[in-house]
Design a protein around this motif. Sequence first.
Motif, PDB file in Angstrom:
ATOM      1  N   PRO A 189       0.690  -1.296   0.087  1.00 10.03           N
ATOM      2  CA  PRO A 189      -0.150   0.014  -0.064  1.00 10.03           C
ATOM      3  C   PRO A 189       1.001   1.215  -0.092  1.00 10.03           C
ATOM      4  N   GLU A 190       2.083   1.198   0.344  1.00 11.38           N
ATOM      5  CA  GLU A 190       2.753   2.440   0.428  1.00 11.38           C
ATOM      6  C   GLU A 190       3.477   2.819  -0.893  1.00 11.38           C
ATOM      7  N   ILE A 191       3.133   1.966  -1.972  1.00  9.80           N
ATOM      8  CA  ILE A 191       3.599   2.231  -3.400  1.00  9.80           C
ATOM      9  C   ILE A 191       2.475   3.271  -3.871  1.00  9.80           C
ATOM     10  N   LYS A 192       2.960   4.230  -4.749  1.00  5.20           N
ATOM     11  CA  LYS A 192       1.774   5.003  -5.484  1.00  5.20           C
ATOM     12  C   LYS A 192       1.689   4.493  -6.929  1.00  5.20           C
ATOM     13  N   ILE A 193       0.684   4.653  -7.297  1.00  9.59           N
ATOM     14  CA  ILE A 193       0.230   4.120  -8.569  1.00  9.59           C
ATOM     15  C   ILE A 193      -0.066   5.129  -9.517  1.00  9.59           C
ATOM     16  N   ILE A 194       0.460   5.560 -10.585  1.00  7.02           N
ATOM     17  CA  ILE A 194       0.157   6.544 -11.695  1.00  7.02           C
ATOM     18  C   ILE A 194      -0.624   5.540 -12.997  1.00  7.02           C
ATOM     19  N   ALA A 195      -1.900   5.535 -13.051  1.00  5.38           N
ATOM     20  CA  ALA A 195      -2.442   5.006 -14.345  1.00  5.38           C
ATOM     21  C   ALA A 195      -2.170   5.583 -15.625  1.00  5.38           C
ATOM     22  N   LEU A 196      -1.665   5.164 -16.459  1.00  7.71           N
ATOM     23  CA  LEU A 196      -1.257   5.868 -17.658  1.00  7.71           C
ATOM     24  C   LEU A 196      -2.006   5.206 -18.917  1.00  7.71           C
ATOM     25  N   THR A 197      -2.717   5.459 -19.648  1.00  7.68           N
ATOM     26  CA  THR A 197      -3.823   4.678 -20.751  1.00  7.68           C
ATOM     27  C   THR A 197      -4.364   5.368 -21.636  1.00  7.68           C
ATOM     28  N   SER A 198      -4.760   4.814 -22.480  1.00  9.33           N
ATOM     29  CA  SER A 198      -5.595   5.281 -23.342  1.00  9.33           C
ATOM     30  C   SER A 198      -7.104   5.889 -23.202  1.00  9.33           C
ATOM     31  N   TYR A 199      -7.508   4.927 -22.041  1.00  4.97           N
ATOM     32  CA  TYR A 199      -8.761   5.141 -21.852  1.00  4.97           C
ATOM     33  C   TYR A 199      -9.174   6.316 -20.788  1.00  4.97           C
ATOM     34  N   ASP A 200     -10.091   7.182 -21.217  1.00  5.24           N
ATOM     35  CA  ASP A 200     -10.522   8.272 -20.538  1.00  5.24           C
ATOM     36  C   ASP A 200     -11.730   8.584 -20.052  1.00  5.24           C
ATOM     37  N   THR A 201     -12.644   7.129 -20.248  1.00  2.00           N
ATOM     38  CA  THR A 201     -14.109   7.466 -20.006  1.00  2.00           C
ATOM     39  C   THR A 201     -14.189   7.529 -18.623  1.00  2.00           C
ATOM     40  N   LYS A 202     -15.224   8.215 -18.235  1.00  2.00           N
ATOM     41  CA  LYS A 202     -15.335   8.600 -16.693  1.00  2.00           C
ATOM     42  C   LYS A 202     -15.332   7.469 -15.736  1.00  2.00           C
ATOM     43  N   SER A 203     -16.284   6.257 -16.263  1.00  3.48           N
ATOM     44  CA  SER A 203     -16.529   5.368 -15.541  1.00  3.48           C
ATOM     45  C   SER A 203     -15.131   4.587 -15.177  1.00  3.48           C
ATOM     46  N   PHE A 204     -14.331   4.623 -16.200  1.00  2.54           N
ATOM     47  CA  PHE A 204     -13.081   3.970 -16.306  1.00  2.54           C
ATOM     48  C   PHE A 204     -12.043   4.869 -15.047  1.00  2.54           C
ATOM     49  N   VAL A 239      -9.738  14.828 -13.932  1.00  2.00           N
ATOM     50  CA  VAL A 239      -9.876  13.760 -13.073  1.00  2.00           C
ATOM     51  C   VAL A 239     -10.552  14.223 -11.965  1.00  2.00           C
ATOM     52  N   LEU A 240     -10.453  15.454 -11.546  1.00  2.00           N
ATOM     53  CA  LEU A 240     -11.418  15.979 -10.175  1.00  2.00           C
ATOM     54  C   LEU A 240     -12.482  16.080 -10.888  1.00  2.00           C
ATOM     55  N   GLN A 241     -12.977  16.512 -11.936  1.00  2.00           N
ATOM     56  CA  GLN A 241     -14.426  16.593 -12.638  1.00  2.00           C
ATOM     57  C   GLN A 241     -14.963  15.445 -12.566  1.00  2.00           C
ATOM     58  N   THR A 242     -14.170  14.323 -12.922  1.00  2.00           N
ATOM     59  CA  THR A 242     -14.754  12.983 -13.045  1.00  2.00           C
ATOM     60  C   THR A 242     -15.178  12.437 -11.647  1.00  2.00           C
ATOM     61  N   ILE A 243     -14.536  12.856 -10.490  1.00  6.24           N
ATOM     62  CA  ILE A 243     -14.665  12.469  -9.314  1.00  6.24           C
ATOM     63  C   ILE A 243     -15.641  13.131  -8.639  1.00  6.24           C
ATOM     64  N   LYS A 244     -16.093  14.295  -8.996  1.00  5.48           N
ATOM     65  CA  LYS A 244     -17.147  14.927  -8.504  1.00  5.48           C
ATOM     66  C   LYS A 244     -18.403  14.453  -9.328  1.00  5.48           C
ATOM     67  N   GLU A 245     -18.380  14.359 -10.344  1.00  5.58           N
ATOM     68  CA  GLU A 245     -19.530  13.857 -11.213  1.00  5.58           C
ATOM     69  C   GLU A 245     -19.956  12.375 -10.947  1.00  5.58           C
TER      70      GLU A 245
END
Length: 221
Positions: free
Chosen positions: A79-94, A134-140
């Motif tokens: 859990p101490e390791i931070k994960i940055i997701a790097l992807t082609s997918y940018d749908t809100k649900s994903f 990403v902030l907007q996605t979290i809010k919505e």
Amino acid sequence: MNDSIKIILVDDEILFRKGISFLLEREENIDVVFEASNGEELIAYLNQSATKPDIIIMDLKMPILNGVEATKIIRKNFPEIKIIALTSYDTKSFVANMIQIGAVAYLIKNSTPKDLLHTINQVFLKGFFYNENVLQTIKETIISSKKSKSNLEGSFLSPREIEILQLICMQKTTIEIAEELFLSPRTVEGHRNNLLLKTESRNIAGLVVYAIQNEIAVLTI
């Protein structure tokens, strides 16, 4: 460098991965310690190596063990390791799903090198980094499925803990929070650890999601 940011790159597209590695190795404060082409190679390395990364930059669509499932395993076992997701997918649900299972940042593959470097440094400094999209996605998305607020009744979180949680959501560092509240960094860390325990969050990103779900704070960039 002892204080360098240790990075692991995980992507099955070799040319893309090598390009990112070349970019990162040019930075004085970043050290790429391992590269993997799928989640299985990554987990095997983490289980066997004494050198753990600070941050994993994770592609999501990979063979054998994809980045989504690998993120779940890492969140549980490391859990101490931070994960940055790097992807082609940018749908809100994903995006929302990746944040909820433990990614502390989310970048689209057509992001600029400047965006990538900024995200890495912010994650290393603050524990998470959410850009405006990403902030907007979290809010919505996440607010729409928020938990009941009944567990906030009474003295579940102290006024000071709520205050610190709100400042965390403003993406302030421990030192910045300490200066603003006239506390020592050690005291702020103590409150932050209590917040993690009380909310059953595994990392700072989890605290932010919790705060949004329970309308404790409004995220800003």
